[in-house]
Structures are given as C-alpha cells and as structure tokens.
Enzyme design. Structure first.
Site, PDB file in Angstrom:
ATOM      1  N   GLU A   1       0.893  -1.000  -0.039  1.00  0.00           N
ATOM      2  CA  GLU A   1      -0.025   0.013  -0.107  1.00  0.00           C
ATOM      3  C   GLU A   1       0.936   1.192   0.051  1.00  0.00           C
ATOM      4  OE1 GLU A   1      -3.749   0.890   2.784  1.00  0.00           O
ATOM      5  OE2 GLU A   1      -1.903   2.456   3.385  1.00  0.00           O
TER       6      GLU A   1
ATOM      7  N   TRP B   1      -7.031   6.842  -0.588  1.00  0.00           N
ATOM      8  CA  TRP B   1      -7.930   7.825  -0.960  1.00  0.00           C
ATOM      9  C   TRP B   1      -8.337   8.331   0.368  1.00  0.00           C
ATOM     10  CZ3 TRP B   1     -10.691   9.048  -5.430  1.00  0.00           C
ATOM     11  CH2 TRP B   1     -11.899   9.553  -5.397  1.00  0.00           C
TER      12      TRP B   1
ATOM     13  N   GLY C   1     -14.951   4.675   5.107  1.00  0.00           N
ATOM     14  CA  GLY C   1     -14.260   6.017   5.262  1.00  0.00           C
ATOM     15  C   GLY C   1     -14.633   6.536   6.619  1.00  0.00           C
TER      16      GLY C   1
END
Length: 657
Positions: free
Chosen positions: A18, A50, A109
């Site tokens: 990542e 993101w 999120g």
C-alpha cells in the site's frame, strides 16, 4: 487482471503493497522511483489510498493511473464513500477504468460529523456504508471491477470508541454482508497480535468463505514512537511479549528499533503461514511510502525469501548488473547529467565536486542522499536499461552508496521532514482531519465561544491537563518541558502555538530528553515555534520585530487560509532545525522547516479550523468563532538560527518593547 484471479493463480507466498499519494510534486516523483525499485519484490498488486471525503481524490487518481501505466503491476485504488458525492464516485470509477485499473478497495471512510452529517442526511446519500459502495459498483459495472473490502481482526472502532468494546464477532456480520454484496477479496486492518488474527481467520473461514482471498495487513516497525502511533490510530493491541523487546534504553535508537521490528514481522509472517497451513499465502504491507524494512523482511523471511532467490536465479548469478558491488556501472544521473549517486570504491575529484551540498547556515554539511531535481532522476547504464532485480532489492535494503542514497528518508518524519520524501506528512496518508470522535472532541475542548476559551484549550494542552488539540493527538515531547512556561506566556498573549522545540548544542544522542538515533552521536537543534496569530497582530507587531533583526537571526514563513504566503528568505528555501552527527555515518536530519512543506501544512492546518467548526450548528457562537479564526488568523513559523543562544527566540517573542 483481477486480484481474485491473480491470487488463485499464484501458488507460492507473496506480498502486496500500500502507498499513499505524497503531498508534494517532488515527493510523488521520488515515490515513483521507489515504487519502480519495489517491483523487484514481485508484489501481486499495489494499492493507493483515498483521503477521507475525497480530499486526496485528484492526487490518488493521478498516482494510481501512473502506477498502472508504468509499473506493470496491477493497481487497486481505495475508494471511500461516506461524505463523498455520487458524482465523485462515478468520476473516479470511470477514470480508473479508462486508465486500465480493474481493482477497487471499497471502504466506508470516516463518518461525517457536525454539518457534514446533517448535509449527508438531507442529501439522502446512497452511500452510508461500504456495503452500499460494493453493491453499487457491482450493479453499475458488473465484473468490470474486482472489489475488495476491509476487515478488522480485533473489531472495528469509531473514533475513540468511548465506552464501546471492540467485537470481531459483531463485525463479522457486516463483513458477511459485504461479501454477499459481491466483494471479491478482503484486506485486514493492521495488527500485531497473531493470536487475534488467527482466531479471526478461523471465524472467517467457518462463517463467511472457505476460499475468498484474505490478506493480513502488516505495518513494519520503523520507529518506536510511530509504532505506538499507528497502533493507536488503528486500535491494534500490542502484545506484552512484543513491547518487552523495546526496553527504554533503545526506544530512541531508530536503527535498533527498526532491526527488532524486522525480526518481529518475520516471526509474525512465519507463524501465520505455518499455523494456517499455507491458507494465508499473501501478506499486505502498509508501507508508509518506505522501502527498506520491507525489502529486509522479504529477503530474510523463510516464507518470502524465495522471491529474492528466484530473482537471482532468473537473471543468472554471473550477471554483473545483478551484483551490488558493480553498480558503479549503473550510475544514476539527473536530467542535467549531474552524477548524484556513485558506488565506485574510489570517488574522483570531479565526482566529488559534482555532488550536491547543503548547509546549516554556520556549518556546511554534506548529505548522502538522492536529491531529485524538478526534472527527476533516471537510472542509466551503457545499454540504457534498469539495474537487475537483485540489484534493486539490494538498493531497497539500503546496501552500498546507492542503497544509502535511495533510503535516505527511511525513518518517517511527519510534516517536519523533507518534503522531497515520499513519506513526508502524516503517517496515515489519509489527509487532514480531527482524529477523535465528536463526543471525544466535546469532552476534550468543550464549546469554545471566545478567544479566551481557545487560549485555555492550548494552555491546558501545554500544562498536560488535556492530551490533544485538534491538530495533534500525540501529546507533548519531553523537551517541551524546557520551554513550557515561555509557550504558556505566548498563548496568554494570543499566540496559539502548534509546534515548537528548544535549542541544544552537541547533546549526546543517549540524552533522556533530546536523545535519538544511534549511540555515541551528537545532536543539534535550533529553536523554532509555529503558531496561529491574528493577522493584525502579525502585521503590526511581530513581523516588524522580525524584520528588524533580519533573516540571519530569525527567518519566518507566514500564510493564511486564502493561500497567501510571505517569507524573509529566498524562494524555495529551507532550514534544517534538528540534525545529528554519528560515528561512521553521514549527518542525519530529522526536522526541516521549508517553504513547500509549510505551504502544504498551512492549507491543512486551516482546514482543521473548518472541521472543528463543523462540530457545531451553523450560526452558533462556537461555529462563528472558529470560522472567524479561520478567516482572520495567520499561521507563522519562526526559526532562530543561533542555536548556541538557547533563550533568544523566547526572549524576543515575549519582549514587550
């Protein structure tokens, strides 16, 4: 190709990586160089994060697209749906598809707070949870995208999760919903407790899927402070057996901590692989945009070292390009032809002259690092080809001059590091936010209605009666106690201090207050302070005083929420304010105040005033106050360059004349 298909096609153990989009252009260019090197580790795929609410959308899409088109490695882009408009989701998915990206990690999120929560309710957003995003992608795009989701081996937490226990059994219900909605693979949150992961893995196989790809998320231990920071942010428990391997006497020695951390990760991987009988064969690394520890883990791990060995066998042991000792045949040049990296045994006078130098005002220091110009770096040899995989892995491990140069930024250094580093910025890479829940924020800071209330919040933080402010939840360092009274007085006068450090001169690296780095080193610090100040107070009082002394004594950067910027330094300048000199080692810098990083932080710092304001309904006293501060205040960073005069910065700031 989809991650699901790649997973089932790969028999031997492997890794995935990542990355997060760097905050600066040079950081992005350096990250691409790093990612190119790390392809030698043969990752099954890479992911790109993101930011919450799409705050990094453009940077994420740019980095993901560039990686997909240049690395020859499948890219999986993170996509969070909460507090993100449907149009942004659609645009991101369309751009991903057009760029050749076929893998998406669907995440909820951070939940919206305050006004954002009210707006999301009134807009009746179709995306409240990750399962909604999974379902939408599958219904709208069919099999065009392979969709992954997150899992939490220790249970998911909201913010600080006051009064709530983490419960992996509860989260399994939600994970099952995401899988039934069409999820193709699962990546877990980072963890350090193998027993908890293994328990979760058994539950996952029994209750959700026998064969769905499940990737354990692992974060290398790069420094003791950030090890704890990452675990806290992720609500990951640290077993006592691991903590005991970091006695107090080595906690400030980053090299020792990293070495022990490599051993710990190797052991975790070995235990997971053996105790799952190879069911878990892929290991997902949260890189923090760093490479050295991961290359060392892969090379030394009994489970993963075949990756390096296979690279050597494929290329042939007799290829000189594969030997790190012969990399002088593969110089790295910048676009101007300057040789900035060279591993030859004897460095010529010409090459020495062409190496770049930096200075700390009174002392010129040579820094052994890869410096990327605006046009970037490239690898060249006589054939115009890249170094071999074996050579690239050796570089990533930090071997030789090339390795030292490539991993010059290897210890995460937050927002006061070098903005050219891919790892520059917050360690989570997810953008600016108040990293506590709404209830915790109200508990910590109450409902400020006046400037006096704001002063009290900052002063309580300095006194230790509260352990966070909206810009930092790390607590104070030991050295802050040396200037605590001065900082409190500054806040009483309306200078709301965010960051600071006292000066020190040739202090031992083992010092209990200032200490860091390898043993037997000497440490140096310039005093600096960063603070919010009312624009009128800045323009009529503080700025004239600083201009009177001149930039050789005090340098400054200042800016506000409109994007304005002023300084008394030359354009694109920087000041190293913390450095160390260690035996048999180049000078190490850990804290740098520079124009590009200041501008990036300025925008984030003011956005947090806005985030704080959203905790309160519109047109209430607290909301109005915080928005006025956002509008009327400046962020100012001041460096005092004479580090031998340890009190001069504070005396100047507190002088009433």
């Amino acid at each position: 190709m989809s991650i699901r298909d790649l997973y089932h096609a790969r028999a031997s153990p492997f890794i995935s990586l990542e990355f997060f989009p760097p905050k600066t252009e040079l950081g992005t260019r350096n990250l691409m160089e790093r990612m190119h090197r790390m392809t030698a580790l043969d990752p099954l795929f890479i992911t790109v994060t993101w930011g919450a609410g799409g705050t990094t959308a453009e940077k994420t899409l740019t980095l993901a697209s560039l990686a997909q088109q240049t690395l020859n490695i499948p890219v999986c882009m993170h996509l969070t749906c909460t507090n993100t408009e449907k149009a942004i989701i659609d645009d991101a998915l369309d751009r991903c598809y057009n760029a050749g990206i076929r893998n998406i990690l669907a995440l909820r999120g951070d939940p919206p707070i305050g006004e954002d929560w009210l707006d999301s309710q009134s807009n009746e957003s179709p995306f409240k949870y990750a399962v909604d995003l999974v379902r939408y992608i599958k219904q709208s795009y069919g099999d065009k995208f392979c969709v992954g989701v997150a899992a939490y081996p220790e249970g998911h937490c909201e913010g600080e999760a006051e009064g709530h226990e983490q419960d992996p059994l509860k989260d399994l219900v939600y994970l099952k919903e995401k899988v039934e909605a069409g999820a193709d693979f699962v990546i877990t949150q980072l963890f350090y407790d193998v027993e908890k992961f293994l328990t979760f893995e058994m539950l996952f196989r029994e209750r959700i899927s026998q064969d769905l790809p499940l990737f354990p998320g692992l974060m290398p231990i790069n420094s003791y402070l950030l090890f704890h920071r990452a675990a806290k942010l992720s609500h990951a428990s640290i077993p006592p057996a691991i903590l005991s391997r970091f006695p107090p006497e080595i906690q400030s020695d980053d090299n020792a901590v990293k070495s022990i951390g490599v051993d710990i990760l190797i052991e975790l991987i070995q235990e997971i692989y053996q105790r799952t009988s190879g069911r878990i064969k892929g290991f997902h690394f949260y890189t923090l945009n760093l490479e050295k520890a991961i290359a060392q883990i892969v090379s030394q791990s009994p489970v993963l070292s075949h990756i390096v060995n296979e690279s050597s066998e494929e290329e042939g042991e007799d290829e000189t390009s594969g030997e790190i000792g012969s990399i002088e045949n593969v110089p790295i040049e910048d676009a101007d032809g300057d040789i900035v990296l060279d591993d030859s045994n004897e460095e010529t006078v010409a090459n020495r002259k062409r190496r770049r130098h930096s200075s700390l005002d009174s002392a010129k220091l040579i820094f052994n690092r890869a410096i990327v110009t605006e046009k970037g770096l490239r690898y060249n040899n006589e054939n115009g080809s890249m170094p071999s995989k074996k050579a690239l892995i050796s570089i990533s491990k930090g071997h030789g001059t090339l390795g030292r140069d490539a991993t010059w930024d290897e210890f995460p250094n937050g927002r006061f590091g070098d903005s050219r580093s891919p790892a520059y910025g917050e360690i989570d890479g997810y953008g600016p936010s108040i990293k506590v829940s709404k209830s915790k924020a109200l508990e910590l800071w109450g409902i400020p209605k006046t400037i006096g209330d704001l002063k009290d919040i900052f002063i309580k933080y300095l006194e230790g009666s509260t352990d966070a402010i909206p810009w930092s939840d790390l607590g104070l360092s030991a050295e802050t106690a040396l200037i605590q009274e001065e900082l409190i007085q500054l806040n009483y006068r309306g200078y709301l201090t965010l960051a600071s450090q006292p000066a020190t001169n040739a202090t031992l690296s083992s010092d209990k207050i200032f200490g860091w780095g390898p043993a037997k080193g000497r440490l140096y610090q310039k005093a600096f302070v960063e603070m919010f100040i009312h624009r009128q107070q800045w323009e009529t009082t503080l700025k004239p005083k600083l201009d009177h002394y001149g930039r050789r004594k005090f340098s400054y950067y200042a800016g506000d929420s409109s994007g304005s910027f002023e300084t008394n330094l030359d354009p694109h300048s920087s000041s190293v304010v913390t450095w160390g000199v260690f035996p048999n080692s180049p000078v190490k810098q850990t804290t740098i105040i520079e124009e590009e990083s200041f501008k990036a932080w300025r925008d984030e710092a003011f956005s947090i005033w806005s985030e704080w304001a959203k905790l309160f309904p519109r047109n209430t006293p607290a909301n109005i106050l915080l928005r006025l501060v956002h509008k009327d205040y400046c962020l100012v960073s001041i460096v005092h360059h004479d580090f031998k005069e340890t009190d001069e910065l504070w005396e100047m700031l507190l002088d009433q004349a």
